[in-house]
Design an enzyme around this catalytic site. Structure first.
Site, PDB file in Angstrom:
ATOM      1  N   GLU A 185       0.817  -1.226   0.000  1.00 26.11           N
ATOM      2  CA  GLU A 185       0.000   0.000   0.000  1.00 26.11           C
ATOM      3  C   GLU A 185       0.850   1.276   0.000  1.00 26.11           C
ATOM      4  OE1 GLU A 185      -2.895  -0.068   3.188  1.00 26.11           O
ATOM      5  OE2 GLU A 185      -4.176  -1.447   2.074  1.00 26.11           O
ATOM      6  N   GLU A 254      -6.950  -7.423  -0.828  1.00 29.50           N
ATOM      7  CA  GLU A 254      -7.599  -7.302   0.482  1.00 29.50           C
ATOM      8  C   GLU A 254      -9.077  -6.997   0.295  1.00 29.50           C
ATOM      9  OE1 GLU A 254      -5.743  -4.762   3.371  1.00 29.50           O
ATOM     10  OE2 GLU A 254      -3.758  -5.648   3.035  1.00 29.50           O
TER      11      GLU A 254
END
Ligand SMILES: *[C@@H]1O[C@H](CO)[C@@H](O)[C@H](O)[C@H]1NC(C)=O
Ligand SMILES: *[C@@H]1O[C@H](CO)[C@@H](O)[C@H](O)[C@H]1NC(C)=O
Ligand SMILES: *[C@@H]1O[C@H](CO)[C@@H](O)[C@H](O)[C@H]1NC(C)=O
Ligand SMILES: *[C@@H]1O[C@H](CO)[C@@H](O)[C@H](O)[C@H]1NC(C)=O
Length: 829
Positions: A185, A254
């Site tokens: 991320e 995710e």
């Protein structure tokens, strides 16, 4: 006899070795714009995150089995650097940290593995997975083009890649790992790092490529991921995501199954309907790799919770609950979807795609391959929609996806849940005549102070300034003493005034002592950790006075640009004030720093430790801060998850047989407001939507993995109580299935199971138009009179039963409106 017996063994050995050989088959993993390809064939991957240090090796096989049964074909995990290298150069790959064993357990279940190395992981894990000593290396800057950092990151990443390689765990070696991740991320924060951040992304990609793995690498939330690294999506919904290259498949690393919880926060709850909707939409819009975050959330044992203020439970409202129980109906409702999507693998990954728009965010999507078609109808508005597709009419309920594997028959709709709801309660492990209150022993924690000479034992360092807590402790403990002293002459202006001590801290908890007397304790609430403690001082002395401040952390931050530099602990000023004015600023006094508690240094949590001063049995202190408590308990029989109910306790840490089961803080209640008794699954989910547990202890039950306990023998439970609590009500409990309920439409099959137990009583049967929801059913205006006895006959004293909801089977309902026909059942277990 002997002969046939041994030939049986021979045959078994042969089968076994054959199985081992075939499981070690080397496979190639490649990809194109549609999907990952395993040995050249496009595949749908349905994966779930299980983080190895958040469960125990004893739980892993059970978790993987339930994941596989739930329709997954892969398990994903991060790699947790600070768990593996708590001190620089000292590695730990044992127990819960046994990554190799974990991946081998994945392999034994014939599942694939996705390895997200990071080594930054976020994950609500302490300091995002970085060891704090890393921060304390001179010249380091995290996650940017900084040579000191890059050398350390490369060293750890290489260690992990080599470890996997040595154990032949990559797919090309016959192992289960099909995908690996570098960084995590970073795209979310890259803007704050300028050109240096961009250089860092390139360097990460080069590092990954330098290992020459044949498996693909991914970077999640990384819109500028350099080729051939695949960028992937994280979020509650990822159907609209597009990778940055047309040759990269659409992957969702995710898929947030629920949400995490902080101290003082409510319990997150994401419905099965909404999660299934998000997943089905992803496949409707061409997704081919999907990973639940989390599939099993587990427990933040020890001091591994990040945040700060992330709870010890990391349940995440995932399909498997903290203890590894199936969270029903979520687990079962998704299982049906997984099996259906897998049955459509070929057509989804090779077929021609066509979308028909009906307006109002309603879309019919067909996939056609070799004359076979499969369809999805998606409706992303909250109201039901009637559509006509290939000359047939369908109703698509609001906020739902219908799956039609043959483009004609609705086989699944994400909003129609026919899986049972399982209700669990925490029940005492011993009842009736077996129930005995726990016997407690105790000892005090030492309150530090500084003498005239300024010398105390175990001093980390002294400085003429207030230091960032994690720089002094390297995070080897939650606790740091800040100690100082000063002289007062008899004619000092402080005498005769109403004096207060004022301390500014960046958190998280502060206990203040003046001349050995406790003058106050304070903490920053969730999300706002800086605060000022201001307390009256009544015992000023002529001559030497001393101040002892104990600062405690509750997990270090894990997210945001430069989060690693967020200071914690007392930053000052520390002042004596009177009449609102600073009389004496002590910030640049000589400060003496002592890391950790005395009980940590002497390992009071170790049950085998022999101390010079024994534990005390008399005059058990109640509601007294800085107290250690010790008791023993029997391992509960059976297989149910085990917890310790710490209702009545304040805040501290708990150990079972010397192993930390995490921080506890039942005295911290969840927010009063923001819960509602009803929950509409429709509309976009966010972490606080449909939350529960308002006004109750944020976390009352603390998981004790069965592998932490002795079989048939006594176990030792040790607590360090920081605020003061009542240990008398502490109980060992298990997570028991007590009730089960389900509701299905006419013509469907209703399946019930009490899991490891049997049906004890039929609580409710309604066949017709019963009202209400699970655990709150009541009769409607029409009802079959014979259904109850049919269900009783099929289900009572059984572990499982299944009933066709038809009038033939259950009798006439008498409902005038044909739509008014369904079956609702609740039983106790
Ligand atoms: C913290 O870690 C750094 C880097 O390894 C080291 O230099 C320093 O001595 C450590 N501090 C303490 C108090 O252990
Ligand atoms: C990867 O391949 C390159 C080029 O063949 C080689 O120079 C390098 O040493 C290899 N790296 C590893 C880790 O095997
Ligand atoms: C489908 O619905 C349309 C309009 O609502 C209606 O005119 C038509 O007769 C229906 N077709 C079928 C097969 O029921
Ligand atoms: C514990 O807290 C109480 C106030 O709740 C205080 O009176 C007492 O001095 C404290 N004891 C210690 C050892 O800090």
């Amino acid at each position: 006899m002997g002969f046939s017996g041994s030939s049986f063994i021979l045959l078994n050995c042969f089968l076994l070795s054959f199985a081992l050989l075939s499981s070690a088959k080397k496979i190639s993993v490649t990809y194109d714009g549609r999907a990952l390809k395993i040995n050249g064939e496009r595949k749908i991957i349905i994966s779930g995150a299980i983080h190895y240090p958040r469960s125990s090796p004893g739980m892993w096989p059970m978790l993987m089995k339930k994941a596989k049964n739930g329709g997954l074909n892969a398990i994903e995990t991060y790699v947790f650097w600070n768990a593996h290298e708590p001190q620089r150069g000292q590695y730990d790959f044992t127990g819960n940290n046994d990554l190799v064993q974990f991946i081998k357990t994945v392999q034994k279940q014939r599942l694939y593995a996705i390895l997200r190395i990071g080594p930054y992981v976020c994950a609500e894990w302490n300091y995002g997975g970085f060891p704090v000593w890393l921060h304390n290396i001179p010249g380091i800057k995290f996650r940017t083009n900084n040579q000191v950092y890059k050398d350390e990151m490369a060293k750890f990443t290489t260690l992990i890649v080599n470890k996997m390689r040595e154990n032949k765990l990559f797919a090309s070696q016959g192992g289960p790992i099909i995908v690996a991740q570098i960084e995590n991320e970073f795209g979310n924060v890259e803007g704050s790092y300028g050109q240096e951040g961009k250089e860092y992304v390139k360097w990460c990609a080069e590092l990954a490529q330098s290992y020459n793995l044949s498996e693909p690498w991914i970077m999640c939330q990384q819109g500028d991921a350099p080729q051939p690294i695949i960028n992937t999506c994280n979020g509650f919904y990822c159907d609209q995501f597009k990778p940055n290259n047309k040759n990269s498949p659409k992957m969702w690393t995710e898929s947030w199954a629920g949400w995490f919880k902080g101290w003082g926060q409510r319990d997150p709850y994401r419905t099965a309907e909404d999660l299934a909707f998000a997943v089905a939409r992803f496949f409707q819009y061409g997704g081919s790799l999907h990973n639940y975050y989390m599939y099993h959330g587990g427990t933040n044992f020890g001091r591994s919770a990040g945040g700060p203020y992330i709870t010890t439970s990391y349940d995440y409202n995932a399909p498997l609950d903290e203890y590894g129980n199936m969270n029903q109906p979520k687990w079962g409702h998704l299982k049906q979807l997984h099996e259906l999507v897998k049955s459509m693998e070929k057509v989804l990954t090779y077929g021609d795609v066509k979308h028909i728009e009906y307006g109002h965010l309603t879309t019919a999507t067909s996939y056609t391959y070799k004359g076979k078609s499969s369809c999805f109808f998606g409706n992303a508005e909250n109201s039901n929609r009637e559509i006509t597709f290939r000359k047939r009419n369908y109703t698509v309920p609001g906020w739902s996806v219908t799956v039609l594997p043959d483009c004609k028959t609705e086989v699944y709709n994400t909003a129609k849940v026919n899986t049972q709801t399982t209700i669990r309660e925490m029940v005492p492990s011993l009842v009736g005549k077996y129930k005995k209150p726990l016997k407690w022993q105790w000892r005090n924690e030492k309150i530090e102070h500084i003498t005239h000479e300024g010398d105390i034992s175990g001093v980390a360092l002294t400085a003429n300034s207030l230091l960032d807590q994690k720089i002094v402790t390297n995070d080897t403990s939650d606790y740091l003493w800040y100690l100082t002293g000063f002289h007062l002459n008899g004619n000092d202006p402080l005498f005769g005034k109403r004096v207060k001590l004022r301390v500014k801290t960046r958190g998280h908890i502060l206990h203040a002592f003046f001349n050995n007397k406790h003058i106050g304790t304070q903490f920053g609430p969730y999300g706002k950790y800086s605060f000022t403690l201001e307390k009256k001082v009544r015992n000023l002395r002529h001559g030497f006075n001393q101040i002892a401040l104990l600062s405690a952390t509750v997990g270090l931050p894990n997210y945001g640009a430069y989060y690693e530099n967020v200071e914690v602990g007392i930053h000052g000023p520390v002042e004596l004030i009177a009449d609102g004015k600073t009389i004496r600023d002590l910030s640049t006094n000589e400060w003496v720093y002592k890391v950790g508690l005395d009980g940590e240094k002497y390992e009071f949590f170790d049950p085998d430790h022999k101390f010079r001063k024994p534990w005390l049995s008399n005059n058990l202190p109640l509601n007294q801060n800085f107290t250690w408590y010790k008791t023993s308990f029997q391992t509960p029989k059976g297989r149910e998850g085990v917890v310790v109910d710490l209702m009545g306790m304040g805040k501290g840490q708990a150990w079972v047989n010397g192993k930390s089961i995490g921080r506890y803080w039942p005295s911290y209640l969840a927010t009063e407001n923001g819960c509602s008794s009803s929950c509409d699954y429709r509309g976009a989910y966010y972490g606080s939507k449909c939350a529960t547990n308002c006004g109750k202890p944020t976390q009352r039950w603390y998981h004790i993995p069965r592998s932490y306990m002795n079989d048939g023998k006594e176990n030792t439970l040790i607590l360090f109580e920081e605020f003061g609590g009542m240990p008398l009500n502490i109980e060992i409990k298990t997570t028991r299935v007590t009730k089960v309920c389900a509701k299905v439409e006419l013509g469907s099959k209703l399946e019930l199971t009490c899991h490891d137990r049997t049906v004890k009583r039929i609580i409710f049967v309604g066949f017709g138009n019963p009202k209400g929801n699970c655990d709150n059913f009541h009769k409607g205006s029409c009802d079959s009179s014979s259904a109850f006895s049919v269900i009783e006959k099929e289900c009572l004293w059984k572990r499982k039963c299944s009933i066709e909801a038809t009038k033939d089977k259950l009798g006439l309902t008498g409902c005038k409106n044909p739509k008014d026909n369904w079956l609702a059942v609740q039983v106790s277990c």
